[in-house]
Design a protein around this motif. Sequence first.
Motif, mmCIF file in Angstrom:
data_model
loop_
_atom_site.group_PDB
_atom_site.id
_atom_site.type_symbol
_atom_site.label_atom_id
_atom_site.label_comp_id
_atom_site.label_asym_id
_atom_site.label_seq_id
_atom_site.Cartn_x
_atom_site.Cartn_y
_atom_site.Cartn_z
ATOM 1 N N VAL A 45 -23.979 18.761 -14.203
ATOM 2 C CA VAL A 45 -25.273 18.084 -14.296
ATOM 3 C C VAL A 45 -25.725 17.648 -12.910
ATOM 4 C CG1 VAL A 45 -26.519 16.126 -15.277
ATOM 5 C CG2 VAL A 45 -24.743 17.287 -16.628
ATOM 6 N N PRO A 46 -26.923 18.070 -12.461
ATOM 7 C CA PRO A 46 -27.425 17.661 -11.156
ATOM 8 C C PRO A 46 -27.669 16.152 -11.102
ATOM 9 C CG PRO A 46 -28.663 19.528 -12.010
ATOM 10 C CD PRO A 46 -27.838 19.009 -13.142
ATOM 11 N N ILE A 47 -27.522 15.577 -9.916
ATOM 12 C CA ILE A 47 -27.759 14.153 -9.699
ATOM 13 C C ILE A 47 -28.914 13.976 -8.728
ATOM 14 C CG2 ILE A 47 -26.784 11.990 -8.841
ATOM 15 C CD1 ILE A 47 -25.514 12.996 -11.443
ATOM 16 N N GLY A 48 -29.887 13.192 -9.140
ATOM 17 C CA GLY A 48 -30.984 12.838 -8.255
ATOM 18 C C GLY A 48 -30.746 11.469 -7.651
ATOM 19 N N ARG A 96 -30.618 1.595 -4.953
ATOM 20 C CA ARG A 96 -30.486 3.049 -4.916
ATOM 21 C C ARG A 96 -30.113 3.571 -6.304
ATOM 22 N NH1 ARG A 96 -30.525 6.053 -0.528
ATOM 23 N NH2 ARG A 96 -30.342 4.173 0.774
ATOM 24 N N ARG A 97 -30.904 4.492 -6.828
ATOM 25 C CA ARG A 97 -30.673 5.046 -8.163
ATOM 26 C C ARG A 97 -30.036 6.429 -8.063
ATOM 27 N NH1 ARG A 97 -35.771 6.096 -11.945
ATOM 28 N NH2 ARG A 97 -36.318 7.403 -10.147
ATOM 29 N N PHE A 98 -28.992 6.619 -8.877
ATOM 30 C CA PHE A 98 -28.375 7.923 -9.048
ATOM 31 C C PHE A 98 -28.591 8.321 -10.503
ATOM 32 C CE2 PHE A 98 -26.378 5.899 -5.506
ATOM 33 C CZ PHE A 98 -26.242 6.917 -4.572
ATOM 34 N N GLU A 99 -29.442 9.309 -10.694
ATOM 35 C CA GLU A 99 -29.901 9.668 -12.031
ATOM 36 C C GLU A 99 -29.363 11.039 -12.433
ATOM 37 O OE1 GLU A 99 -34.164 9.499 -14.283
ATOM 38 O OE2 GLU A 99 -34.094 10.544 -12.356
ATOM 39 N N VAL A 118 -19.020 5.344 -7.745
ATOM 40 C CA VAL A 118 -20.318 5.790 -8.260
ATOM 41 C C VAL A 118 -20.198 7.171 -8.896
ATOM 42 C CG1 VAL A 118 -22.677 6.405 -7.613
ATOM 43 C CG2 VAL A 118 -21.584 4.410 -6.570
ATOM 44 N N GLU A 119 -19.545 8.086 -8.197
ATOM 45 C CA GLU A 119 -19.420 9.453 -8.699
ATOM 46 C C GLU A 119 -18.697 9.492 -10.038
ATOM 47 O OE1 GLU A 119 -18.435 13.750 -6.695
ATOM 48 O OE2 GLU A 119 -17.121 12.069 -6.169
ATOM 49 N N ILE A 146 -24.100 12.919 -3.456
ATOM 50 C CA ILE A 146 -23.534 13.317 -4.750
ATOM 51 C C ILE A 146 -24.518 14.295 -5.381
ATOM 52 C CG2 ILE A 146 -22.736 12.532 -7.008
ATOM 53 C CD1 ILE A 146 -22.226 9.779 -5.742
ATOM 54 N N GLU A 147 -24.191 15.558 -5.351
ATOM 55 C CA GLU A 147 -25.127 16.582 -5.806
ATOM 56 C C GLU A 147 -25.071 16.799 -7.306
ATOM 57 O OE1 GLU A 147 -24.280 20.037 -3.476
ATOM 58 O OE2 GLU A 147 -25.596 19.374 -1.845
#
Length: 441
Positions: free
Chosen positions: A83-86, A99-102, A148-149, A73-74
């Motif tokens: 907005v970028p996702i880290g 797992r973190r999606f920030e 999640v997305e 998920i970019e």
Amino acid sequence: MLYQWLETQRALMRSLDAWTALAAAPWGASPAAPADAGAPYEGDARLASVALPGCDWIYRLLQATPEPPPFHIESVRIAGMRVPIGEDVVDRTPFCALRRFERRFESAFQEDFRSSDSGAAPHEHERACVLLVTPLAGHHAVMLRETVETMLEDADVYVTDWANARDVPLSEGHFGLSDYVLTVERFVRKLAARGVHVLAVCQAAPPALAASALATAANEALAPLSVTLMGGPIDTRLHPTMIDRLAATHDIEWFRRTVIDVVPPRYAGAGRRIYPGYVQHAAIVAAHPHRQVALESRYWTSRMSGDAAAIASSLRSLKEYSAVLDMDEDYFLDTLRIVFQEQRLARGTWSVGARRVRPETLTATALFTVEGDRDDITGSGQTHAAHEVCPAIPDTMRRRMTVEDCDHYDLFTGPRWHEVIHPALRAFWATARAAAHPSNT
């Protein structure tokens, strides 16, 4: 053992791989082969280049259970901004990675919105935080990628990414349902300071509710802002499904004799006794053939259309659904006994180690339960039963929703998720956060 036999057969059948490639060669590479599109996992380039209808299906069939595709998920669109996702792993046990999606607002503002009047990027402690507790029920966590997305539009998302038991060495010990609860409790404690919303899907619902109750009993400051349970078996005595009846009519030893196997030598977890993913996948396909057919049909339709983006998306969905994992014997049999046969959470008799699970300690945590009216995995009322289990939550902090024309998978993917459930969830989170922080409203 069947596991070892299947591995041997796959090794023999893979000798046909060269024939598959040769058969496809006269047709050349597909002009619509996706170059990246978040390639689900190794081998996609090979599959995408096969233009002869059926050859890539043969190729998939001959492989051992594949590794799951990455989430990949970019970025997401929030209030008109991209907005970028880290993505990173912020905690880990032998059987699970957190797992973190920030959401990286700072990058969005600096790179694309220097002249925007949208205001400053929110600090981490001001951003909503969701812990998605995924079911350990045969599929990898990436099957909830769409979930999640979508939630990243509202919050940073933390996901329990359960390990494939075949890859965990015996030296790491066994893993039971109590270990699952303790792992989730550990993550709830870790995120409590941010004000965490816990969201549990399917079989994750009972242990997620138990973990939230244990954390709260230990310290009220660790209580989640909210707990949402979607299609989860809190009380399987209510409107039992085929799965519930199967669990209730066979004793634990029958399951041990019938479906437990041993991981073969080629894997790190060699010798571990497990409930194999291939058995679970066969059961899921048999119970829901329409879903498998729909995924295959969508994939072949996209192939025929020549739409590269559609090919990549449909192939990813197919592989997310097909990527299964093995479960430790202790976890599988514990879940059968504690959740499906004895209903310990609903009856108030569940203990994790020396601690009794007491959902009545949840007094300041909002509760939202979601069911689908066509769910044939979790029966009607089984998830809503959580409201009876948690009697101390004020009525103003409760919500229950039964979604029309909605099966089990519709709860977290597709139109019902996007158009009905997610908007309701977003509003529920906002209400729960406002109740917890009235001075900020």
